[in-house]
Scaffold this active site. Structure first.
Site, PDB file in Angstrom:
ATOM      1  N   ASP A 186       6.426  -3.456  -5.461  1.00 32.56           N
ATOM      2  CA  ASP A 186       7.041  -4.237  -4.381  1.00 32.56           C
ATOM      3  C   ASP A 186       6.131  -5.416  -4.059  1.00 32.56           C
ATOM      4  O   ASP A 186       4.904  -5.309  -4.195  1.00 32.56           O
ATOM      5  CB  ASP A 186       7.256  -3.387  -3.125  1.00 32.56           C
TER       6      ASP A 186
ATOM      7  N   ARG B 104      16.048  -6.408  -9.113  1.00 31.40           N
ATOM      8  CA  ARG B 104      16.222  -5.085  -8.492  1.00 31.40           C
ATOM      9  C   ARG B 104      17.050  -4.156  -9.380  1.00 31.40           C
ATOM     10  O   ARG B 104      17.870  -3.388  -8.879  1.00 31.40           O
ATOM     11  CB  ARG B 104      16.892  -5.216  -7.110  1.00 31.40           C
TER      12      ARG B 104
ATOM     13  N   ARG C 212      13.702   9.680  -5.564  1.00 33.91           N
ATOM     14  CA  ARG C 212      13.424   9.286  -4.175  1.00 33.91           C
ATOM     15  C   ARG C 212      13.594  10.429  -3.184  1.00 33.91           C
ATOM     16  O   ARG C 212      13.043  10.365  -2.083  1.00 33.91           O
ATOM     17  CB  ARG C 212      14.333   8.112  -3.778  1.00 33.91           C
TER      18      ARG C 212
ATOM     19  N   TYR D 116       6.442 -11.540   6.073  1.00 32.60           N
ATOM     20  CA  TYR D 116       6.337 -10.132   6.479  1.00 32.60           C
ATOM     21  C   TYR D 116       5.021  -9.867   7.211  1.00 32.60           C
ATOM     22  O   TYR D 116       4.973  -9.145   8.202  1.00 32.60           O
ATOM     23  CB  TYR D 116       6.456  -9.213   5.256  1.00 32.60           C
TER      24      TYR D 116
HETATM   25  O1  CP3 Z   1      13.526  -5.437  -9.429  1.00 34.48           O
HETATM   26  C1  CP3 Z   1      13.083  -4.304  -9.642  1.00 34.48           C
HETATM   27  O2  CP3 Z   1      13.755  -3.381 -10.110  1.00 34.48           O
HETATM   28  C2  CP3 Z   1      11.589  -4.080  -9.418  1.00 34.48           C
HETATM   29  C3  CP3 Z   1      11.227  -3.559  -8.132  1.00 34.48           C
HETATM   30  C4  CP3 Z   1      11.211  -4.422  -6.870  1.00 34.48           C
HETATM   31  C5  CP3 Z   1      11.229  -3.828  -5.575  1.00 34.48           C
HETATM   32  N1  CP3 Z   1      11.053  -4.807  -4.657  1.00 34.48           N
HETATM   33  C6  CP3 Z   1      11.371  -2.391  -5.290  1.00 34.48           C
HETATM   34  C7  CP3 Z   1      11.931  -1.992  -3.988  1.00 34.48           C
HETATM   35  C8  CP3 Z   1      11.097  -5.800  -6.681  1.00 34.48           C
HETATM   36  C9  CP3 Z   1      11.069  -6.913  -7.722  1.00 34.48           C
HETATM   37  C10 CP3 Z   1      10.988  -6.020  -5.278  1.00 34.48           C
HETATM   38  C11 CP3 Z   1      10.783  -7.365  -4.693  1.00 34.48           C
HETATM   39  C12 CP3 Z   1      10.893  -7.531  -3.245  1.00 34.48           C
HETATM   40  N2  CP3 Z   1      10.529  -6.669  -2.246  1.00 34.48           N
HETATM   41  C13 CP3 Z   1      11.320  -8.723  -2.629  1.00 34.48           C
HETATM   42  C14 CP3 Z   1      11.699  -9.981  -3.356  1.00 34.48           C
HETATM   43  C15 CP3 Z   1      13.039  -9.879  -3.953  1.00 34.48           C
HETATM   44  C16 CP3 Z   1      14.150 -10.076  -2.973  1.00 34.48           C
HETATM   45  O3  CP3 Z   1      14.937  -9.143  -2.807  1.00 34.48           O
HETATM   46  O4  CP3 Z   1      14.206 -11.169  -2.396  1.00 34.48           O
HETATM   47  C17 CP3 Z   1      11.264  -8.536  -1.241  1.00 34.48           C
HETATM   48  C18 CP3 Z   1      11.665  -9.537  -0.169  1.00 34.48           C
HETATM   49  C19 CP3 Z   1      10.741  -7.236  -1.010  1.00 34.48           C
HETATM   50  C20 CP3 Z   1      10.437  -6.600   0.294  1.00 34.48           C
HETATM   51  C21 CP3 Z   1      11.228  -5.376   0.503  1.00 34.48           C
HETATM   52  N3  CP3 Z   1      11.028  -4.189  -0.176  1.00 34.48           N
HETATM   53  C22 CP3 Z   1      12.276  -5.176   1.432  1.00 34.48           C
HETATM   54  C23 CP3 Z   1      12.806  -6.238   2.369  1.00 34.48           C
HETATM   55  C24 CP3 Z   1      12.690  -3.860   1.287  1.00 34.48           C
HETATM   56  C25 CP3 Z   1      13.692  -3.126   2.141  1.00 34.48           C
HETATM   57  C26 CP3 Z   1      15.078  -3.554   1.854  1.00 34.48           C
HETATM   58  C27 CP3 Z   1      15.595  -2.901   0.638  1.00 34.48           C
HETATM   59  O5  CP3 Z   1      16.042  -3.629  -0.269  1.00 34.48           O
HETATM   60  O6  CP3 Z   1      15.551  -1.682   0.591  1.00 34.48           O
HETATM   61  C28 CP3 Z   1      11.950  -3.270   0.237  1.00 34.48           C
HETATM   62  C29 CP3 Z   1      12.066  -1.900  -0.280  1.00 34.48           C
HETATM   63  C30 CP3 Z   1      12.259  -1.756  -1.770  1.00 34.48           C
HETATM   64  N4  CP3 Z   1      11.544  -2.410  -2.730  1.00 34.48           N
HETATM   65  C31 CP3 Z   1      13.160  -0.864  -2.416  1.00 34.48           C
HETATM   66  C32 CP3 Z   1      12.956  -1.002  -3.804  1.00 34.48           C
HETATM   67  C33 CP3 Z   1      13.632  -0.240  -4.910  1.00 34.48           C
HETATM   68  C34 CP3 Z   1      14.070   0.114  -1.723  1.00 34.48           C
HETATM   69  C35 CP3 Z   1      13.218   1.290  -1.385  1.00 34.48           C
HETATM   70  C36 CP3 Z   1      13.929   2.572  -1.370  1.00 34.48           C
HETATM   71  O7  CP3 Z   1      14.017   3.235  -2.414  1.00 34.48           O
HETATM   72  O8  CP3 Z   1      14.353   2.977  -0.279  1.00 34.48           O
END
Ligand code: CP3
Length: 345
Positions: free
Chosen positions: A75, A26, A39, A152
């Protein structure tokens, strides 16, 4: 420099490196002002739908931090949309799926397409970034592990106890098998598409696999993850498997035969490496909460982890899970520089 000489890829293969490579799960996201600026006018799904914008966000941490790999901005839930899943990200709630998969008919309705048709914008973003980074660093592609993605899909969002999913897994094993088969098929094709587009390594985010007993993981999930790993193997592209709360699963993970196994922070790195064995590289494992400081404690814990790795080839420094939203950027920058400084040969 050929792509194969990158410090990160050398570490994946457990070859000696000039400095320990570092990247952060992330590493692109809300803790960065540059990301928040984009964003304000774009949702996460908007960004992912525009290859140039997704490429720009992927490169933000590359420009801000002394890191050794980029990870494509996408994602794990995106490839579910072309399968027929209605996905949105609700404010403060995380992902929401409005048509959760609960029955055999729901599973049978899921479409498995080739990634060029299903997720063209992500593949296009990968081509842009991998061209941009040529000669500088490799780009990591990724997908969710089938258990994590299914959680999910079935629960309809984030979950604490996974009761719908476990109900299906234990109660209707034949439907579970059909769902996991579809997910592993889609995921293998998706990762192969990412590799064709330019990804130099791929990570499987099996994030919530630690919610299962090792026995059940082996029986009901591992065979499907294995199919994905085996599909990638002939490409020679390094593979990483990562999950959280996996202390009881690490030795099982190592049997998957990925090049790298990720460890979260709930286990010491040397203990984790003993469990996965000396013939695998390890990625991890700083507690992301330590990035909030204090700086001195952060520094000591970086040194502790490097001490546990004790200069063995095959350590990729990372967090034990993703960077948290309010993390101070300066502390992330500090860790990357410190790892390089402390391990320089
Ligand atoms: O790592 C990186 O920089 C690459 C981008 C990336 C995102 N999601 C972007 C994202 C990666 C590798 C993920 C993986 C992801 N997504 C996982 C596995 C990694 C982990 O954390 O266990 C999971 C479970 C998800 C599902 C997901 N996406 C959730 C639960 C959420 C909401 C919670 C949160 O962290 O905001 C997201 C949203 C998400 N995916 C964001 C980002 C940058 C936040 C979105 C925003 O800008 O509001």
């Amino acid at each position: 420099m050929t792509q194969h000489d990158y410090r990160f890829l050398r570490a994946c293969r457990r070859e000696p490196v000039d400095k320990t490579p570092v990247w952060f799960m992330r590493q692109a996201g809300r803790y960065m002002p540059e990301y928040r600026a984009i964003r304000t006018n774009n949702t996460l799904l908007d960004i992912c739908a525009q290859p140039e914008l997704a490429a720009e966000v992927t490169l933000q941490p590359v420009n801000a931090l002394d890191i050794d790999a980029a990870i494509i901005f996408a994602d794990i839930l995106l490839p579910l949309v072309p399968m027929g899943i209605q996905l949105r990200f609700a404010k403060g709630e995380g992902p929401v799926i409005d048509n959760p998969v609960r029955t055999a008919a729901d599973v049978d309705a899921l479409k498995v397409l080739d990634p060029e048709e299903a997720t063209p914008t992500t593949l296009e973003a990968i081509s842009i970034v991998s061209r941009e980074l040529e000669g500088k660093m490799p780009l990591i592609g990724f997908a969710g592990g089938p258990f994590t993605v299914a959680s999910y899909m079935i629960e309809g969002g984030s979950s604490r106890n996974y009761l719908h999913m476990k109900g299906l897994m234990y109660g209707e094993p034949e439907v579970w098998d059909r769902l996991m088969t579809k997910l592993s098929d889609m995921t293998a094709r998706y990762l192969l598409g990412q590799i064709r587009a330019g990804a130099a390594a791929v990570q499987i985010f099996d994030s919530w696999a630690g919610a299962l007993s090792p026995h059940d993981y082996r029986q009901r999930v591992m065979p499907y993850v294995q199919q994905i790993v085996d599909a990638i193997k002939p490409t020679g592209v390094p593979t990483i498997v990562f999950g959280t709360s996996t202390a009881g699963l690490l030795s099982t993970y190592s049997e998957l035969g990925t090049d790298v196994v990720g460890a979260d922070w709930r286990i010491d790195l040397d203990t984790a490496w003993d469990l996965i064995g000396p013939d695998r590289a390890i990625q991890g494992n700083l507690d992301p909460a330590l990035l909030f400081g204090p700086r001195e404690e952060l520094d000591q814990q970086v040194q502790r982890i490097l001490g546990e790795a004790s200069g063995r080839p095959g350590h990729i420094f990372n967090l034990g899970h993703g960077i948290l939203p309010e993390t101070p950027v300066d502390n992330v920058r500090f860790v990357a520089e410190r790892v390089h400084e402390l391990t320089a040969k």
